[in-house]
Enzyme design. Structure first.
Site, PDB file in Angstrom:
ATOM      1  N   THR A 142       0.872  -1.189   0.000  1.00  0.00           N
ATOM      2  CA  THR A 142       0.000   0.000   0.000  1.00  0.00           C
ATOM      3  C   THR A 142       0.907   1.238   0.000  1.00  0.00           C
ATOM      4  O   THR A 142       1.371   1.652  -1.047  1.00  0.00           O
ATOM      5  CB  THR A 142      -0.968  -0.001   1.203  1.00  0.00           C
ATOM      6  OG1 THR A 142      -0.235  -0.152   2.403  1.00  0.00           O
ATOM      7  CG2 THR A 142      -1.981  -1.112   1.079  1.00  0.00           C
ATOM      8  N   LYS A 169       3.966  -6.932   4.162  1.00  0.00           N
ATOM      9  CA  LYS A 169       3.742  -5.527   3.811  1.00  0.00           C
ATOM     10  C   LYS A 169       3.424  -4.776   5.082  1.00  0.00           C
ATOM     11  O   LYS A 169       2.901  -5.349   6.050  1.00  0.00           O
ATOM     12  CB  LYS A 169       2.615  -5.389   2.791  1.00  0.00           C
ATOM     13  CG  LYS A 169       1.228  -5.774   3.242  1.00  0.00           C
ATOM     14  CD  LYS A 169       0.430  -4.799   4.032  1.00  0.00           C
ATOM     15  CE  LYS A 169       0.369  -3.437   3.417  1.00  0.00           C
ATOM     16  NZ  LYS A 169      -0.511  -2.547   4.279  1.00  0.00           N
ATOM     17  N   THR A 180       1.229  -7.095  13.268  1.00  0.00           N
ATOM     18  CA  THR A 180       0.764  -5.762  12.891  1.00  0.00           C
ATOM     19  C   THR A 180       0.959  -5.470  11.420  1.00  0.00           C
ATOM     20  O   THR A 180       1.679  -4.567  11.064  1.00  0.00           O
ATOM     21  CB  THR A 180       1.516  -4.721  13.729  1.00  0.00           C
ATOM     22  OG1 THR A 180       1.717  -5.225  15.024  1.00  0.00           O
ATOM     23  CG2 THR A 180       0.749  -3.445  13.807  1.00  0.00           C
ATOM     24  N   GLU A 264       6.128   4.979   7.286  1.00  0.00           N
ATOM     25  CA  GLU A 264       5.655   6.100   6.473  1.00  0.00           C
ATOM     26  C   GLU A 264       6.447   7.365   6.770  1.00  0.00           C
ATOM     27  O   GLU A 264       6.435   7.858   7.897  1.00  0.00           O
ATOM     28  CB  GLU A 264       4.159   6.313   6.706  1.00  0.00           C
ATOM     29  CG  GLU A 264       3.333   5.226   6.020  1.00  0.00           C
ATOM     30  CD  GLU A 264       1.868   5.241   6.400  1.00  0.00           C
ATOM     31  OE1 GLU A 264       1.097   4.548   5.720  1.00  0.00           O
ATOM     32  OE2 GLU A 264       1.502   5.921   7.354  1.00  0.00           O
ATOM     33  N   ASN A 388      -0.326  10.811   5.421  1.00  0.00           N
ATOM     34  CA  ASN A 388      -1.538  10.420   6.131  1.00  0.00           C
ATOM     35  C   ASN A 388      -2.638  11.461   6.097  1.00  0.00           C
ATOM     36  O   ASN A 388      -3.803  11.154   6.378  1.00  0.00           O
ATOM     37  CB  ASN A 388      -1.196   9.994   7.553  1.00  0.00           C
ATOM     38  CG  ASN A 388      -0.573   8.619   7.531  1.00  0.00           C
ATOM     39  OD1 ASN A 388      -1.205   7.668   7.093  1.00  0.00           O
ATOM     40  ND2 ASN A 388       0.684   8.533   7.943  1.00  0.00           N
ATOM     41  N   THR A 393      -7.133  10.505  -0.762  1.00  0.00           N
ATOM     42  CA  THR A 393      -7.425  11.383  -1.908  1.00  0.00           C
ATOM     43  C   THR A 393      -6.341  11.332  -2.974  1.00  0.00           C
ATOM     44  O   THR A 393      -5.305  10.727  -2.801  1.00  0.00           O
ATOM     45  CB  THR A 393      -7.611  12.830  -1.423  1.00  0.00           C
ATOM     46  OG1 THR A 393      -6.526  13.172  -0.568  1.00  0.00           O
ATOM     47  CG2 THR A 393      -8.913  12.977  -0.694  1.00  0.00           C
TER      48      THR A 393
END
Lengths: 393, 393
Positions: A142, A169, A180, A264, A388, A393
């Site tokens: 992702t 992933k 997790t 991230e 995040n 979007t």
């Protein structure tokens, strides 16, 4: 990277509306023994609920996985979608539907494009290959910046070599409270389900449960372990069991490290090592609190040796400690001695350490106890917020 | 904004090396009854340790406060600095040193510039004025973007009007686990220390313990309440006690709201209201977990109605809940019904709500219970990361 007795595939089904692989399949040539660890989140995605039922049989032939949609908070339609996915795979493979598991990752609460997925299954099955792991790995990503896989060989005492091979992933919604993320482990070992379950729990606690990116826990987290038996060998001795457990620990730890490195927006991997606590549990609480502190994590992003925030986080961990006894190290540079800063020279050296991509943050509580724990975390960057803020979007 | 019987001052002592006020003083004309709530962090700054001893007497004449340095993790020299500050103030005012309290806020672990501070005390005392609150408020700010103060009048049953007047600082390292910042409350009520302590605990639990900016807890947090008695009136009836408690709650709640509005980098104030839980404690855990989730907070920054993250955070709060029963509202727009999204029209309306600077996030767990709790939080922005990456430089 291959594991005897297993085939992998990954294709672009169109779930993401991008030209990216988003549907994967892992198949065992024979009904494999299977164990799994699922998210402890009370909100569980449909595939998790379905797998929890099916994994009870202890047997599995295939796992189908998709990215781009978590199939969570999707109600009856979500469960129907999960069932449709396993049914389509079972039909295309000519196997029992009950032996097919399913995993999903992506946005929560969006309806599953079921027909898009089932329509892609025949092509997915055709793409199966023993060396198809890279395609599968890609299909489950992702926000990950890179695919993550790891392999170890274990030589058993009877001379047979068995393989542990895994891919995973995960880059966000990651917190050390359970398995997790998604992780698929396969081995050609012959093993029963109970033995697999025990070994998997131990390995997960030593690996995925020791990492954090943002303190959030996903609704879809699952680690699967399938043992197909193609090696013809089982674990006969204590040395065999230890060797296999070590290989499993190593594979999962390597993947866990990759996940935090890929956290991230992360620019740094920080290993928080706490020792000298009254118990391992105390050490773990301090390590977790420091590893999850937004203020500590932003200071690492800023390459600022702001040890006061580390002291403050340790102090609110709910653990009995004496601030005047605490020592703090950045790699081998002592920054804090007896709860006080070591001065400008130490600051200067620590600033050098903080420029590195990987940093060991050592915290010695000096309580007289021997409790210790290590937790992996990453920094909190501007990029994390950007990723995040705009995820959907 | 004044309180009969109290004087305030704030000057630039040069602690920050900036032309900003950084030293403040609050003085009661008479020995006031005093109560205080201190940080629960195990790592406590020197002024906190000193005040914890002195406040036991129940009496206080003055509080000296500085910003730019937290005087924490500073060892014996830190305690000596705190003592020197109170001694200088006592001498300049000609009062007993034991009746002077001290508060510090700023960087942890830096040596205190004691002489810079004590040298500024005579000028500080000269600057004392009944209407000096704005100067004091300014002198205690760190990353705050604005000064925070609030006032209420309470009419007692005997016709006397008493005043509750307070100022506070705080924008980061804020978490609802105790009094989480510096706050100075004064009143002209006549009251004994025990009554004050009880009322202060209640008010703090209803205000500062219900806010979060980043989940971190400072080493210096303190709320002081001084009752000087200049009104000549005490609390004689239950109605008086309720009225005064309400005024105290209101003043602290107003300051708590200001703190979250001023949360480091915050662009939005989010009121997380949980109801329908099995107990208030359950509701509080869900509200806290949602309010502290980095993923929820970044979604608010991105004005993204990403309710899946709210479900996921609620699910990991460690509370017994049925995901299929959960309803979620943004202001009066229902976004989730029975654990599932309400569709594109609701998304569109919610997007409108998310553009507002203040948002109410309603979560109804529908367990059949009546447990409820409200926690105030803010969004997690790029600016938060910038502020905290570079705080010391």
């Amino acid at each position: 990277m291959e594991c005897p007795g297993f085939q992998w595939a990954g294709v672009c089904a169109g779930i993401k509306n991008l030209k990216k692989k988003d549907l994967g399949l892992l198949v065992s040539d024979t009904p494999a023994a299977v164990a799994a660890v699922f998210t402890a989140n009370r909100v569980k995605a449909a595939p998790v609920l379905l797998d929890m039922e099916r994994v009870a049989s202890g047997r599995c032939r295939a796992i189908v996985a998709n990215s781009g949609n978590a199939n969570c908070c999707t109600g009856d339609a979500g469960m129907a979608a999960a069932l449709a996915m396993t049914k389509a795979v079972a039909e295309a493979l000519g196997i029992d539907e009950a032996l097919v598991l399913v995993a999903s990752t992506g946005v929560i609460g969006a309806p599953m494009p079921t027909e898009t997925i089932t329509g892609a299954v025949p092509g997915l099955v055709k793409a199966l290959r023993p060396d198809g792991l890279p395609d599968f790995s890609e299909s489950i990503l992702t926000t990950d910046r890179f695919a993550k896989s790891a392999l170890r060989n274990v030589r058993l005492e009877n001379g047979t070599t068995v393989t542990v091979c895994a891919t995973a992933k995960g880059a966000g919604m990651i917190r050390p409270d359970m398995a997790t993320m998604l992780c698929f482990v396969c081995t050609d070992l012959q093993a029963d389900t109970d033995a697999l379950s025990g070994m998997l729990s131990v390995a997960v606690d030593r690996s995925f449960n020791r990492i954090t990116v943002d303190g959030d826990t996903s609704t879809n987290d699952t680690v699967f372990l399938m043992a197909g038996g193609a090696s013809g060998a089982g674990l006969q001795t204590d040395a065999d069991r230890q060797g296999f457990q070590q290989a499993l620990d190593d594979v999962l730890t390597e993947l866990a490290r990759m996940m935090v490195t890929d956290g991230e927006g992360a620019t740094k991997l920080v290993e928080v090592r706490v020792k000298g606590a009254k118990s391992d549990a105390d050490a773990r609480r301090v390590a977790d609190t420091v590893a999850n502190s937004s203020l500590v994590k932003t200071a690492f992003f800023g390459q600022d040796a702001n040890w006061g925030r580390i002291m403050a986080a340790a102090g609110r961990a709910g653990v009995d400690l004496s601030p005047d006894a605490v020592d703090i190290f950045f790699d081998d540079v002592q920054m804090v001695k007896n709860g006080m800063g070591c001065g400008p020279e130490a600051e200067r050296k620590a600033s050098g350490v903080l420029k590195q991509p990987t940093i060991c943050l050592g915290i010695d509580l000096n309580t007289g106890g021997t409790g210790a724990a290590t937790v992996l975390t990453c920094d909190l960057s501007i990029e994390y917020v950007k990723i995040n803020a705009d995820y959907r979007t």
